[in-house]
Design an enzyme around this catalytic site. Structure first.
Site, PDB file in Angstrom:
ATOM      1  NE  ARG A 200      -2.272  -3.499  -3.933  1.00  0.00           N
ATOM      2  CZ  ARG A 200      -2.404  -3.632  -2.546  1.00  0.00           C
ATOM      3  NH1 ARG A 200      -2.092  -2.685  -1.772  1.00  0.00           N
ATOM      4  NH2 ARG A 200      -2.417  -4.851  -2.088  1.00  0.00           N
TER       5      ARG A 200
ATOM      6  CE  LYS B  35      -9.952   3.430   7.300  1.00  0.00           C
ATOM      7  NZ  LYS B  35     -10.564   2.049   7.012  1.00  0.00           N
TER       8      LYS B  35
ATOM      9  CD  GLU C 146       1.592   1.357   6.658  1.00  0.00           C
ATOM     10  OE1 GLU C 146       1.257   1.422   5.556  1.00  0.00           O
ATOM     11  OE2 GLU C 146       1.240   0.117   7.598  1.00  0.00           O
ATOM     12  CG  ASP C 147      -1.365   1.823   3.156  1.00  0.00           C
ATOM     13  OD1 ASP C 147      -0.970   1.535   4.480  1.00  0.00           O
ATOM     14  OD2 ASP C 147      -1.910   0.741   2.516  1.00  0.00           O
TER      15      ASP C 147
ATOM     16  CG  PHE D 293     -12.349  -0.752   3.258  1.00  0.00           C
ATOM     17  CD1 PHE D 293     -11.474  -1.387   4.209  1.00  0.00           C
ATOM     18  CD2 PHE D 293     -11.978  -0.843   1.889  1.00  0.00           C
ATOM     19  CE1 PHE D 293     -10.506  -2.189   3.776  1.00  0.00           C
ATOM     20  CE2 PHE D 293     -10.798  -1.684   1.437  1.00  0.00           C
ATOM     21  CZ  PHE D 293     -10.118  -2.080   2.410  1.00  0.00           C
TER      22      PHE D 293
ATOM     23  CG  ASP E  86      -5.509  -4.192  -1.482  1.00  0.00           C
ATOM     24  OD1 ASP E  86      -5.093  -3.667  -0.317  1.00  0.00           O
ATOM     25  OD2 ASP E  86      -6.093  -5.160  -1.360  1.00  0.00           O
TER      26      ASP E  86
ATOM     27  CG  ASP F 190      -8.408   0.303  10.219  1.00  0.00           C
ATOM     28  OD1 ASP F 190      -9.163   1.222  10.615  1.00  0.00           O
ATOM     29  OD2 ASP F 190      -8.419  -0.706  10.037  1.00  0.00           O
TER      30      ASP F 190
ATOM     31  N   GLY G  28       0.894  -1.291  -0.072  1.00  0.00           N
ATOM     32  CA  GLY G  28       0.159   0.030  -0.144  1.00  0.00           C
ATOM     33  C   GLY G  28       0.799   1.097   0.056  1.00  0.00           C
TER      34      GLY G  28
HETATM   35  P1  IMP Z   1      -4.151  -1.549  11.284  1.00  0.00           P
HETATM   36  O1  IMP Z   1      -2.951  -2.612  11.655  1.00  0.00           O
HETATM   37  O2  IMP Z   1      -5.372  -1.829  11.646  1.00  0.00           O
HETATM   38  O3  IMP Z   1      -3.624  -0.205  11.634  1.00  0.00           O
HETATM   39  O4  IMP Z   1      -4.262  -1.803   9.647  1.00  0.00           O
HETATM   40  C1  IMP Z   1      -3.115  -1.387   8.886  1.00  0.00           C
HETATM   41  C2  IMP Z   1      -3.432  -1.991   7.438  1.00  0.00           C
HETATM   42  O5  IMP Z   1      -4.825  -2.472   7.231  1.00  0.00           O
HETATM   43  C3  IMP Z   1      -2.850  -1.000   6.350  1.00  0.00           C
HETATM   44  O6  IMP Z   1      -1.577  -0.916   6.200  1.00  0.00           O
HETATM   45  C4  IMP Z   1      -3.904  -1.359   5.277  1.00  0.00           C
HETATM   46  O7  IMP Z   1      -2.943  -2.343   4.478  1.00  0.00           O
HETATM   47  C5  IMP Z   1      -5.096  -2.138   5.721  1.00  0.00           C
HETATM   48  N1  IMP Z   1      -6.071  -0.995   5.769  1.00  0.00           N
HETATM   49  C6  IMP Z   1      -6.660  -0.738   6.928  1.00  0.00           C
HETATM   50  N2  IMP Z   1      -7.557   0.330   6.515  1.00  0.00           N
HETATM   51  C7  IMP Z   1      -7.954   0.062   5.053  1.00  0.00           C
HETATM   52  C8  IMP Z   1      -8.853   0.677   4.108  1.00  0.00           C
HETATM   53  O8  IMP Z   1      -9.633   1.550   4.436  1.00  0.00           O
HETATM   54  N3  IMP Z   1      -8.702   0.474   2.946  1.00  0.00           N
HETATM   55  C9  IMP Z   1      -7.421  -0.448   2.460  1.00  0.00           C
HETATM   56  N4  IMP Z   1      -6.581  -1.045   3.540  1.00  0.00           N
HETATM   57  C10 IMP Z   1      -6.756  -0.796   4.628  1.00  0.00           C
HETATM   58 MG    MG Z   2      -0.352  -0.990   4.706  1.00  0.00          MG
END
Ligand code: IMP
Ligand code: MG
Length: 178
Positions: free
Chosen positions: A165, A130, A98-99, A152, A159, A102, A43
């Site tokens: 992407r 978020k 990072e992208d 999302f 993706d 979450d 991402g």
């Molecule tokens: P976390 O560990 O919950 O912070 O999730 C992080 C990863 O989940 C990100 O690096 C993304 O790859 C994926 N992710 C979280 N939210 C989204 C979204 O809204 N769209 C796409 N990928 C997401």
């Molecule tokens: Mg990611």
């Protein structure tokens, strides 16, 4: 069969403008130093390239591929290192790119791991955040792009089931019966 509908949340121009600002902040903060960028795949690839073009201090790159188990729109919190870094972090000024953050579990795990490799400094730059969804409290984003609502999103590297992407903007995904 569900049809996926993408609605624009952040336009290409807005993202471009924010990346300019981030690039300026980073260039200022690291003046006189060089910066080791860690691109978190897949991402973070688009964002890393765009950001790097706007950083004026010398930059080196490394790539890490992490995936959290699970598919669809929920991450599981169990992080798998699919591809580790090629180079050492010792005594380097490191910026993780990072992208999106979450729950924060992926980055929380990554930071713990990378700190053990003794970088001179370790900071985070994330295009999206978020904040409502955060489940950890040890992830501090020094260079945040945009805070977005709990929806999302896809595009700019992000993706849904490996699709979208390549969209040049950030869009939300909704589903409609086809
Ligand atoms: P976390 O560990 O919950 O912070 O999730 C992080 C990863 O989940 C990100 O690096 C993304 O790859 C994926 N992710 C979280 N939210 C989204 C979204 O809204 N769209 C796409 N990928 C997401
Ligand atoms: Mg990611």
């Amino acid at each position: 069969m569900k049809k996926e509908i993408i609605s624009v949340l952040l336009k290409e121009e807005e993202i471009d403008q924010r990346i300019n600002e981030l690039g300026e902040m980073i260039s200022r903060d690291y003046e006189g130093k060089s910066l080791h960028l860690i691109c978190v795949m897949k991402g973070g690839v688009f964002f890393t390239c765009e950001l790097a073009k706007r950083i004026t201090v010398p930059v080196t790159f490394d790539f890490m591929y992490v995936s959290s188990y699970g598919s669809g729109t929920e991450s599981s919190g169990i992080v798998k290192i699919v591809k580790d870094l090629d180079e050492t972090l010792e005594n380097k000024d490191v910026l993780i790119v990072e992208d999106i953050i979450d729950t924060g579990r992926t980055l929380s795990h990554l930071i713990k791991m990378l700190k053990q490799r003794r970088p001179a400094s370790l900071e985070i730059c994330s295009l999206l955040d978020k904040p409502e969804r955060r489940l950890v409290d040890d992830v501090k984003v020094k260079y945040p792009g945009f805070n977005i609502p709990n929806e999302f999103v896809v595009g700019y590297g992000l993706d849904y089931d490996q699709k979208y992407r390549n969209l040049p903007y950030i869009g939300t995904v909704s589903f409609e019966e086809a």
